[in-house]
Design an enzyme around this catalytic site. Structure first.
Site, PDB file in Angstrom:
ATOM      1  N   SER A 135     -11.846  -0.981  33.477  1.00  0.00           N
ATOM      2  CA  SER A 135     -11.930   0.344  34.085  1.00  0.00           C
ATOM      3  C   SER A 135     -11.859   1.418  33.012  1.00  0.00           C
ATOM      4  O   SER A 135     -11.227   1.222  31.963  1.00  0.00           O
ATOM      5  CB  SER A 135     -10.749   0.503  35.037  1.00  0.00           C
ATOM      6  OG  SER A 135     -10.568   1.846  35.393  1.00  0.00           O
ATOM      7  N   TYR A 159      -1.093  -0.002  36.984  1.00  0.00           N
ATOM      8  CA  TYR A 159      -2.447  -0.519  37.238  1.00  0.00           C
ATOM      9  C   TYR A 159      -3.256  -0.537  35.938  1.00  0.00           C
ATOM     10  O   TYR A 159      -3.860  -1.540  35.560  1.00  0.00           O
ATOM     11  CB  TYR A 159      -3.171   0.327  38.294  1.00  0.00           C
ATOM     12  CG  TYR A 159      -4.671   0.108  38.312  1.00  0.00           C
ATOM     13  CD1 TYR A 159      -5.205  -1.103  38.761  1.00  0.00           C
ATOM     14  CD2 TYR A 159      -5.565   1.091  37.845  1.00  0.00           C
ATOM     15  CE1 TYR A 159      -6.579  -1.323  38.763  1.00  0.00           C
ATOM     16  CE2 TYR A 159      -6.928   0.875  37.841  1.00  0.00           C
ATOM     17  CZ  TYR A 159      -7.433  -0.325  38.296  1.00  0.00           C
ATOM     18  OH  TYR A 159      -8.794  -0.544  38.282  1.00  0.00           O
ATOM     19  N   LYS A 163      -5.009  -3.644  33.370  1.00  0.00           N
ATOM     20  CA  LYS A 163      -6.368  -3.723  32.798  1.00  0.00           C
ATOM     21  C   LYS A 163      -6.297  -3.854  31.272  1.00  0.00           C
ATOM     22  O   LYS A 163      -7.035  -4.630  30.665  1.00  0.00           O
ATOM     23  CB  LYS A 163      -7.195  -2.487  33.180  1.00  0.00           C
ATOM     24  CG  LYS A 163      -7.547  -2.401  34.665  1.00  0.00           C
ATOM     25  CD  LYS A 163      -8.388  -3.575  35.126  1.00  0.00           C
ATOM     26  CE  LYS A 163      -8.719  -3.524  36.597  1.00  0.00           C
ATOM     27  NZ  LYS A 163      -9.224  -4.776  37.148  1.00  0.00           N
TER      28      LYS A 163
END
Ligand code: NAD
Ligand code: UD1
Length: 352
Positions: A135, A159, A163
């Site tokens: 992302s 989050y 990643k």
């Protein structure tokens, strides 16, 4: 893009989700055989049925769905022992930033353990080609724009940290065994829907992201859009992002697979998937109003904590090395999002 597949078999984790469904449809159309593994934590099987219907009876014979949580290694191993996969596209994961701040362990547990299980089984069964959903969040608050793949990476929340960790894990997996070929795709802001309006994004609860929120205002499920920040140093004071049509994103995955199948020693490499254009929140609202013919009432609000002023992608590397570039602009993104919203204002659920 001509058909590239020789009937290769691809495992798609999270294939019932937003980006997964659109990608699976394109994979089937390119002649791949697809096995989806999804625990339906943030999706419904109806979405897979719609993909089958869109693909038609011949191609949908090449689609298999397995209701499995990737953390259940035994169940996952059963799939690997039954089917030989040529590559894996790994979409599965939890993705809500706010929820990850409130429940970090749930995010680390789900996103990390799932991926480790997957790499272990891929290694064991000799499938060493991976396309991973990363992302733009790994750029944190970028000091410069456009974001270039070799920028230093930074995580802003749990989050984002999953990643970042998973990118690092991928690099280590490759370092330890150079037979691996891994492509990390850093998505910018995926929006829009398939042109049929049969599949699209269907978030549970109140949407966190801009486009699903606008969509729900347009269909009358929410009354107004909070515009977070109107004093940014941008053209109209609202924040700027790189929105990308989900079908362009889907095609980016086909290009990544093509690269994995055709390049020896590609190593572990990251590509941005964005358009390279920045659009402000207010511009997005205006474009959606135009596409839908609906007025989107707005309320100007303070900035959302942690938000960057402007983020957009450098698209050069993907263009040069994957031969891929986004085809669609904001107008088509809003047109297709509205088509999906007006056909299915409550997404895959029935109207309550
Ligand atoms: P999504 O929630 O619609 O799809 C993810 C799918 O993974 C869901 O169907 C969910 O049920 C499944 N899943 C989650 N945990 C699982 C587990 N343990 N086992 C099996 N299945 C599991 O999300 P999406 O928007 O399609 O995103 C796909 C990927 O792309 C995610 O990894 C996400 O972090 C990443 N990404 C998304 C965006 C975005 O804005 N949509 C942006 C950048 C990156
Ligand atoms: C979000 C995620 C990011 C993820 C990215 C991919 C957060 C903090 N970050 O980023 O991790 O990689 O999606 O899609 O959630 N906005 C409003 N009103 C709203 C919703 C959003 O004004 O109701 C604004 C935001 O302030 C932002 C822009 O719209 O400026 C886009 O927001 P959003 O869709 O949440 O995406 P990102 O913040 O870019």
């Amino acid at each position: 893009m001509g058909s590239l597949s020789k009937g290769e078999s691809v495992l798609v984790t999270g294939g019932a989700g937003f980006i997964g469904t659109h990608t699976v449809l394109q994979l089937l159309r390119e002649g791949f055989r697809v096995s989806i593994v999804d625990n339906l934590d943030n999706s419904v099987e109806e979405a897979v049925d719609r993909v089958r219907a869109l693909a038609g009876p011949d191609l949908s014979k090449n689609l298999h769905f397995h209701l499995i949580d990737l953390r259940n290694k035994e169940a996952l191993e059963k799939i690997f022992s039954q089917t030989r996969f040529d590559a894996v596209i790994h979409f599965a994961g939890l993705k809500a930033v706010g929820e990850s701040v409130a429940k970090p362990l749930m995010y680390y547990n789900n996103n990390l353990i799932s991926t480790i299980n997957l790499y272990e089984l891929m290694g064991k069964y000799g499938c060493k080609k991976m396309v991973f959903s990363s992302s733009a969040t790994v750029y944190g608050q970028p000091e410069k724009i456009p974001c270039v793949e070799d920028f230093e990476l930074e995580a802003m929340n749990p989050y984002g940290r999953t990643k970042l960790f998973l990118e690092e894990i991928a690099r280590d997996v490759h370092k330890a065994d150079p037979d691996w070929r891994i492509i990390l795709l850093r998505y910018f802001n995926p929006v829009g829907a398939h042109e049929s309006g049969q599949i699209g994004e269907d978030p549970k609860g109140i949407p966190n992201n801009l486009m699903p929120y606008i969509q729900q205002v347009a269909v009358g499920r929410l009354c107004e859009l909070n515009v977070y920040g109107h004093d940014y140093p941008t053209k109209d004071g609202s924040a700027v992002r790189d929105y990308i049509h989900v079908m362009d994103l889907a095609d980016g995955h086909i290009a990544a697979l093509r690269k994995l199948f055709s390049t020896e020693n590609i190593g572990c490499v990251a590509y941005n998937l964005g358009t390279g254009y920045g659009t402000s929140v207010l511009e997005m609202v205006a474009a959606f109003e135009k596409a839908s013919g609906k007025k989107i009432p707005i309320k100007l609000c303070p900035r959302r904590p942690g938000d960057a002023t402007a983020v957009y992608a450098s698209t050069e590397k993907a263009q040069k090395e994957l031969g891929w570039r986004a085809k669609y602009g904001i107008e088509e993104m809003c047109r297709d999002q509205w088509n999906w919203a007006s056909k299915y204002p409550y997404g895959y659920q029935r109207r309550p």
